[in-house]
Enzyme design. Structure first.
Site, mmCIF file in Angstrom:
data_model
loop_
_atom_site.group_PDB
_atom_site.id
_atom_site.type_symbol
_atom_site.label_atom_id
_atom_site.label_comp_id
_atom_site.label_asym_id
_atom_site.label_seq_id
_atom_site.Cartn_x
_atom_site.Cartn_y
_atom_site.Cartn_z
ATOM 1 C CG ASP A 22 -2.152 0.793 1.072
ATOM 2 O OD1 ASP A 22 -3.238 0.189 1.135
ATOM 3 O OD2 ASP A 22 -2.061 2.024 0.866
ATOM 4 C CG ASN A 23 0.192 4.647 -2.654
ATOM 5 O OD1 ASN A 23 -0.865 4.535 -2.046
ATOM 6 N ND2 ASN A 23 0.291 5.244 -3.824
ATOM 7 C CD GLU A 46 -25.614 11.813 -8.396
ATOM 8 O OE1 GLU A 46 -25.261 11.017 -7.526
ATOM 9 O OE2 GLU A 46 -26.412 12.741 -8.186
ATOM 10 C CE1 TYR A 58 -12.164 4.551 -8.864
ATOM 11 C CE2 TYR A 58 -14.519 4.620 -9.365
ATOM 12 C CZ TYR A 58 -13.436 4.016 -8.754
ATOM 13 O OH TYR A 58 -13.618 2.849 -8.043
ATOM 14 N NE ARG A 73 -25.766 5.921 -6.691
ATOM 15 C CZ ARG A 73 -26.593 6.614 -7.465
ATOM 16 N NH1 ARG A 73 -27.828 6.189 -7.670
ATOM 17 N NH2 ARG A 73 -26.206 7.725 -8.055
ATOM 18 C CB ALA A 116 -3.312 -0.740 -4.920
ATOM 19 C CB ALA A 117 -7.598 1.764 -7.410
ATOM 20 C CB SER A 122 -15.762 0.794 -10.395
ATOM 21 O OG SER A 122 -16.811 1.695 -10.171
ATOM 22 N NE ARG A 150 -23.609 13.824 -6.777
ATOM 23 C CZ ARG A 150 -23.132 13.089 -5.773
ATOM 24 N NH1 ARG A 150 -22.401 13.665 -4.831
ATOM 25 N NH2 ARG A 150 -23.370 11.811 -5.707
HETATM 26 N N1 UDP Z 1 -25.597 11.451 -2.116
HETATM 27 C C1 UDP Z 1 -26.357 12.338 -1.374
HETATM 28 N N2 UDP Z 1 -25.691 13.311 -0.676
HETATM 29 C C2 UDP Z 1 -24.345 13.446 -0.688
HETATM 30 C C3 UDP Z 1 -23.591 12.542 -1.439
HETATM 31 C C4 UDP Z 1 -24.247 11.548 -2.154
HETATM 32 O O1 UDP Z 1 -27.588 12.254 -1.331
HETATM 33 O O2 UDP Z 1 -23.833 14.375 -0.036
HETATM 34 C C5 UDP Z 1 -26.309 10.380 -2.877
HETATM 35 C C6 UDP Z 1 -25.986 10.418 -4.374
HETATM 36 O O3 UDP Z 1 -26.923 11.209 -5.076
HETATM 37 C C7 UDP Z 1 -26.137 8.961 -4.755
HETATM 38 C C8 UDP Z 1 -25.792 8.192 -3.471
HETATM 39 O O4 UDP Z 1 -25.855 9.147 -2.421
HETATM 40 O O5 UDP Z 1 -27.473 8.658 -5.089
HETATM 41 C C9 UDP Z 1 -24.430 7.557 -3.511
HETATM 42 O O6 UDP Z 1 -23.489 8.540 -3.822
HETATM 43 P P1 UDP Z 1 -21.944 8.185 -3.876
HETATM 44 O O7 UDP Z 1 -21.224 9.411 -4.325
HETATM 45 O O8 UDP Z 1 -21.555 7.525 -2.610
HETATM 46 O O9 UDP Z 1 -21.895 7.029 -4.985
HETATM 47 P P2 UDP Z 1 -22.311 7.031 -6.536
HETATM 48 O O10 UDP Z 1 -23.169 8.230 -6.820
HETATM 49 O O11 UDP Z 1 -21.026 7.051 -7.277
HETATM 50 O O12 UDP Z 1 -23.090 5.763 -6.741
#
Ligand code: UDP
Length: 325
Positions: free
Chosen positions: A31-32, A265, A142, A210, A75-76, A118, A262
């Site tokens: 691990d770094n 998403e 990413y 999710r 590791a990533a 991922s 965002r």
């Molecule tokens: N999320 C949220 N508030 C935050 C950050 C994330 O409601 O401050 C929500 C986001 O819209 C998503 C979920 O939580 O539906 C998971 O977000 P995360 O960034 O963990 O993972 P990803 O969007 O990459 O699946």
């Protein structure tokens, strides 16, 4: 068995190390410490061989692959925003690092490699639950670099016979999830907000869902993959369920403030895990209720994590809106 875990000081890696030790393995961790933390392994100090090194550089770390039976390559660099800001370092860590690890695996004739890819490779999918055959649509650096890492691993499996399995992980959560300065995965954000009695910053209207998968279920899937005879396969690893953010804040309890949705998403992430269930004889076991209770029991871990609010999130995600909007 002698197991080597790259990124073993990280969130998922440290739980994997716990299971391997329980199984009686000799464990080597490389691990770094960029996002991994030595504290994540302090409870197993003296029981593992922990080496600080950078896999994206060809250093003398390769010698640790000698006589290793299985390699778990975790590791990533993670997170979306810094990957947009620094695509270079993400490429170095996630692509060049993976290439170097595969070279070492070939040189030392490693019997099985397990790679952690991922679910972000699916971008905004059309099919739910999403199978491994769904279209690949990486949205940000990413996601792209983890996908390129997967392609390297599977290509080396085909061309050079380095027997490998790639696992595509869906929204992993649980104790020791990262608490770096970056605005990252939702549980770290919400738990730090809870500790400081600040409202949870819910994105959109919170109805998005999710596939929150407990880290212990993920770690057991990785071990099962390493013990399988599969070669060159991709397996989704999820909870077999999908949960709304409103459900999550309901279980965490507390006030809520809403922030803008965002760009890029998905409204839903939900893995079709029938392939992993069948091929690994593995099943996720931890419900979101149990998982969140466990997190709340260990909430002190987040006491030094940054506390985000709508204003600081808006500043931190500027590049996200700029490039993906
Ligand atoms: N999320 C949220 N508030 C935050 C950050 C994330 O409601 O401050 C929500 C986001 O819209 C998503 C979920 O939580 O539906 C998971 O977000 P995360 O960034 O963990 O993972 P990803 O969007 O990459 O699946």
């Amino acid at each position: 068995m002698k197991s080597l875990v790259t990124g073993g000081a990280g969130f998922i890696g440290s739980h994997l190390v716990d299971i391997l030790l329980e199984k009686g393995d000799e464990v080597i961790v490389l691990d770094n410490f960029t996002t991994g933390r030595p504290e994540n392994l302090s409870h197993v100090e003296g029981k593992i061989n922990l080496i600080e090194t950078d896999l994206s550089l060809e250093k003398d770390w390769k010698k640790h692959f000698k006589n290793v039976d299985r390699v778990f390559h975790l590791a990533a660099l993670a997170d979306i925003v810094p990957s947009i800001e620094n695509p270079d370092s993400y490429f170095q860590s996630n692509v060049t690092g993976t290439f170097n690890v595969m070279k070492a695996c070939k040189e030392f004739d490693i019997a099985k490699v397990v790679y952690t890819a991922s679910s972000s490779c699916y971008g905004i999918p059309d099919i739910f639950p999403t199978p491994e055959t769904a279209e690949i649509r990486p949205q940000y650096p990413y996601a792209l670099t983890k996908l390129l890492g997967e392609q390297i691993v599977l290509h080396w499996s085909n061309v050079y016979g380095v027997s490998s399995v790639s696992t595509r992980l869906f929204n992993v959560y649980g104790p020791r999830s990262r608490t770096s300065g970056t605005y990252g995965a939702v549980f770290g954000v919400f738990l730090a907000q809870k500790l400081s009695n600040k409202p949870y910053t819910v994105v959109g209207d919170g109805t998005q869902t999710r596939d929150f998968t407990h880290v212990k279920d993920v770690a057991s899937a990785l071990v099962a993959a390493s013990e399988s005879s599969l070669e060159g396969e991709i397996l989704n690893i999820g909870s077999d369920n999908t949960y709304s953010i409103n459900q999550v804040v309901g279980l965490l309890e507390g006030e809520v403030v809403y922030i803008p949705k965002r760009p890029g998403e998905p409204d839903v992430t939900w893995a079709d895990i029938s392939k992993a269930k069948e091929m690994l004889e593995w099943n996720p076991k931890i419900s979101i209720e149990e998982g969140i209770e466990d997190l709340l029991d260990n909430i002190d871990y987040w006491s030094e994590a940054p506390v985000w609010d709508p204003d600081s999130i808006s500043k931190a995600t500027k590049k996200w809106f700029e490039y993906l909007g």
